[in-house]
Scaffold this active site. Structure first.
Site, mmCIF file in Angstrom:
data_model
loop_
_atom_site.group_PDB
_atom_site.id
_atom_site.type_symbol
_atom_site.label_atom_id
_atom_site.label_comp_id
_atom_site.label_asym_id
_atom_site.label_seq_id
_atom_site.Cartn_x
_atom_site.Cartn_y
_atom_site.Cartn_z
ATOM 1 N N CYS A 84 0.593 10.081 -4.809
ATOM 2 C CA CYS A 84 -0.696 9.522 -5.220
ATOM 3 C C CYS A 84 -0.518 8.107 -5.758
ATOM 4 O O CYS A 84 0.323 7.874 -6.624
ATOM 5 C CB CYS A 84 -1.343 10.405 -6.267
ATOM 6 S SG CYS A 84 -2.979 9.809 -6.756
ATOM 7 N N HIS A 120 3.526 11.730 3.738
ATOM 8 C CA HIS A 120 2.423 10.881 4.184
ATOM 9 C C HIS A 120 3.049 9.619 4.774
ATOM 10 O O HIS A 120 3.684 8.845 4.064
ATOM 11 C CB HIS A 120 1.516 10.532 3.009
ATOM 12 C CG HIS A 120 0.252 9.850 3.430
ATOM 13 N ND1 HIS A 120 -0.909 9.939 2.703
ATOM 14 C CD2 HIS A 120 -0.047 9.062 4.500
ATOM 15 C CE1 HIS A 120 -1.862 9.227 3.299
ATOM 16 N NE2 HIS A 120 -1.348 8.696 4.390
ATOM 17 N N GLY A 137 -1.003 12.351 7.435
ATOM 18 C CA GLY A 137 -1.554 11.008 7.538
ATOM 19 C C GLY A 137 -2.102 10.677 8.917
ATOM 20 O O GLY A 137 -1.342 10.595 9.894
#
Length: 248
Positions: A33, A104, A145
């Site tokens: 994050c 990701h 992603g």
């Protein structure tokens, strides 16, 4: 899976134990994050710059529970996009006992982009995740992603162990209706949208009896008819406070 965030090994170990007691099958550490609020709390993507600390956190959780501890992360931080950066991060955590990474395939740009922009602006580099799989063949890598369809997911599954669908599955949940048949050979009948609505309606009423606002349930169903005629009317109905008050 229960996702946790933090950088204190003892606190994370405690959180992992609580998660295991509550019946979770997996504890996932958030190292992906990019939001400023998360950075101020010293967790999220900024932790990728401290692989040894993350390894200590993973080890503490692994020692505390009998369920898997996994890590979700990016492929780089800010302009540290060379492959060696993420390889060292992953390698350090593998040595600590982590065997599953959800990657990701974008870098996290911690300055100048919002969390939403960080999901869209940094370029996707699937080849980095493929290279990690090549360098650590015994480790499980799940690609995340930019995957918007099951066709795209199937292409990537030729190179990695799994894929994660995020916004695509949320905005068009019916996308998942064919997953079991297509990827796992399960030919069991799939519930119709109408059956899903009936089950969710019963669930909504049970939750409403406990004091939960119907809005908290139905907002996750806005995309159920994505791409189908009448989808706009469906979204309008679910967003109408009068309708929700009546049905709740």
């Amino acid at each position: 899976a229960l996702q946790v965030g933090g950088s204190e090994p003892d606190e994370l170990a405690r959180a992992a134990r609580l998660g295991e007691r509550r019946g979770y099958d997996e504890i996932n550490l958030n190292c992906g994050c990019p939001s400023e609020r998360v950075q101020r709390g010293a967790f999220g993507a900024c932790l990728m710059a401290e692989p040894r600390l993350v390894a200590d956190c993973v080890k503490a959780m692994l020692d505390a529970v009998d369920i898997p501890v996994t890590v979700k992360h990016r492929i780089g931080v800010d302009r540290q996009e060379e492959y060696g950066f993420v390889r060292v991060f992953v390698g350090t955590l593998v040595e600590a006992g982590c065997g599953v990474f959800i990657v990701h395939a974008r870098s996290a740009w911690l300055k100048g982009l919002s969390p939403k922009e960080n999901r869209e602006v940094p370029p996707l580099r699937y080849e980095v995740v493929r290279r990690l799989k090549s360098d650590f063949p015994s480790v499980v890598f799940v690609l995340n992603g930019g995957l918007l369809s099951l066709d795209a997911a199937q292409v990537e599954l030729a190179h990695v162990d799994g894929v994660m669908l995020g916004p695509a599955a949320y905005h068009d949940p019916w996308l998942l209706a064919d997953v079991d048949r297509r990827f796992f050979g399960d030919d069991s009948p799939v519930a119709s949208r109408e059956e899903v609505i009936a089950r969710m309606t019963a669930y909504m009423h049970r939750e409403a009896a406990r004091g939960t606002s119907p809005r908290h349930v139905v907002r996750h169903m806005l995309g159920l008819y994505q791409g189908v005629r009448g989808a706009r009317q469906w979204r309008r109905e679910l967003s109408d406070a009068v309708v929700l008050g009546r049905d709740g």
